[in-house]
Design a protein around this motif. Structure first.
Motif, PDB file in Angstrom:
ATOM      1  N   GLY A  64       0.846  -1.323   0.029  1.00 56.44           N
ATOM      2  CA  GLY A  64      -0.056   0.063   0.004  1.00 56.44           C
ATOM      3  C   GLY A  64       0.826   1.232  -0.169  1.00 56.44           C
ATOM      4  O   GLY A  64       2.064   1.286  -0.206  1.00 56.44           O
ATOM      5  N   VAL A  65       0.374   2.346   0.209  1.00 51.36           N
ATOM      6  CA  VAL A  65       0.807   3.634   0.236  1.00 51.36           C
ATOM      7  C   VAL A  65       0.346   4.412   1.430  1.00 51.36           C
ATOM      8  O   VAL A  65      -0.768   4.529   1.764  1.00 51.36           O
ATOM      9  N   VAL A  66       1.303   5.017   2.339  1.00 45.11           N
ATOM     10  CA  VAL A  66       0.843   6.129   3.464  1.00 45.11           C
ATOM     11  C   VAL A  66       0.777   7.254   2.791  1.00 45.11           C
ATOM     12  O   VAL A  66       1.752   7.947   2.278  1.00 45.11           O
ATOM     13  N   ALA A  92       7.051   9.654   3.165  1.00 48.47           N
ATOM     14  CA  ALA A  92       8.368   8.716   3.074  1.00 48.47           C
ATOM     15  C   ALA A  92       8.929   8.752   4.401  1.00 48.47           C
ATOM     16  O   ALA A  92       8.541   9.876   5.237  1.00 48.47           O
ATOM     17  N   GLY A  93       9.514   7.300   4.746  1.00 47.38           N
ATOM     18  CA  GLY A  93       9.945   7.475   6.139  1.00 47.38           C
ATOM     19  C   GLY A  93       8.986   6.789   7.154  1.00 47.38           C
ATOM     20  O   GLY A  93       9.434   6.847   8.162  1.00 47.38           O
ATOM     21  N   ALA A  94       7.603   6.520   7.126  1.00 46.62           N
ATOM     22  CA  ALA A  94       6.725   6.221   7.907  1.00 46.62           C
ATOM     23  C   ALA A  94       7.093   4.636   8.436  1.00 46.62           C
ATOM     24  O   ALA A  94       7.423   3.821   7.426  1.00 46.62           O
ATOM     25  N   LEU A  95       6.951   4.438   9.637  1.00 47.77           N
ATOM     26  CA  LEU A  95       7.011   2.989  10.192  1.00 47.77           C
ATOM     27  C   LEU A  95       5.876   2.501   9.976  1.00 47.77           C
ATOM     28  O   LEU A  95       4.648   2.857  10.312  1.00 47.77           O
ATOM     29  N   VAL A  96       5.753   1.301   9.264  1.00 45.15           N
ATOM     30  CA  VAL A  96       4.634   0.490   9.056  1.00 45.15           C
ATOM     31  C   VAL A  96       4.808  -0.880   9.572  1.00 45.15           C
ATOM     32  O   VAL A  96       5.988  -1.616   9.311  1.00 45.15           O
ATOM     33  N   LYS A 144       8.977   3.735   1.375  1.00 45.81           N
ATOM     34  CA  LYS A 144       9.705   4.530   0.409  1.00 45.81           C
ATOM     35  C   LYS A 144       9.491   5.957   0.237  1.00 45.81           C
ATOM     36  O   LYS A 144       8.608   6.515   0.635  1.00 45.81           O
ATOM     37  N   ALA A 145      10.476   6.568  -0.804  1.00 44.67           N
ATOM     38  CA  ALA A 145      10.136   8.032  -1.007  1.00 44.67           C
ATOM     39  C   ALA A 145       8.744   8.432  -1.453  1.00 44.67           C
ATOM     40  O   ALA A 145       8.115   9.384  -1.223  1.00 44.67           O
ATOM     41  N   ASP A 146       8.086   7.395  -2.195  1.00 45.13           N
ATOM     42  CA  ASP A 146       6.733   7.726  -2.628  1.00 45.13           C
ATOM     43  C   ASP A 146       5.564   7.182  -1.663  1.00 45.13           C
ATOM     44  O   ASP A 146       4.623   7.091  -1.898  1.00 45.13           O
ATOM     45  N   GLY A 147       6.111   6.890  -0.513  1.00 50.12           N
ATOM     46  CA  GLY A 147       5.132   6.464   0.729  1.00 50.12           C
ATOM     47  C   GLY A 147       4.663   4.729   0.539  1.00 50.12           C
ATOM     48  O   GLY A 147       4.105   4.642   1.456  1.00 50.12           O
ATOM     49  N   SER A 148       5.244   4.295  -0.435  1.00 50.14           N
ATOM     50  CA  SER A 148       4.850   2.814  -0.657  1.00 50.14           C
ATOM     51  C   SER A 148       5.430   2.043   0.465  1.00 50.14           C
ATOM     52  O   SER A 148       6.484   2.238   0.876  1.00 50.14           O
ATOM     53  N   TYR A 149       4.883   0.798   0.487  1.00 52.00           N
ATOM     54  CA  TYR A 149       5.418  -0.329   1.586  1.00 52.00           C
ATOM     55  C   TYR A 149       5.040  -1.561   0.909  1.00 52.00           C
ATOM     56  O   TYR A 149       3.979  -1.681   0.117  1.00 52.00           O
TER      57      TYR A 149
END
Length: 94
Positions: A26-28, A36-40, A57-62
């Motif tokens: 998904g994407v945060v 970017a840089g969120a802990l999931v 990642k830089a685009d908010g994806s995990y």
């Protein structure tokens, strides 16, 4: 002890065991912007055991790779603590 293998014989290796894997991805986003840089963190819904954790990642994806299709839940934490953590429940790996 010596092992003699005739030069014309072949060694047979056991077949590879393939373990099926499934994805949770998904994407945060915060205020419609990628984060970017969120802990999931990914947890098993049945017993709340931690399955894994990643940093977006830089685009908010995990992305997580798991080995079952049992329900999970996700908790995402903003990297600069500007927003409260968010939870996504009833996540089914595909």
């Amino acid at each position: 002890m010596q092992l003699n293998i005739p030069s014309n014989s072949r060694l047979f290796l056991p077949p590879k065991i393939v373990i099926p894997s499934f994805m949770v991805k998904g994407v945060v986003k915060t205020n419609s912007a990628d984060t970017a840089g969120a802990l999931v963190r990914l947890f098993a819904r049945s017993d709340a055991a931690l399955v894994g954790q990643v940093i977006t990642k830089a685009d908010g994806s995990y992305k997580f790779t798991v080995f079952d299709t049992k329900e999970k839940f996700i908790i995402a934490h903003h990297p600069k603590r500007l927003f409260n953590a968010v939870i996504q429940d009833n996540v089914v790996p595909k």
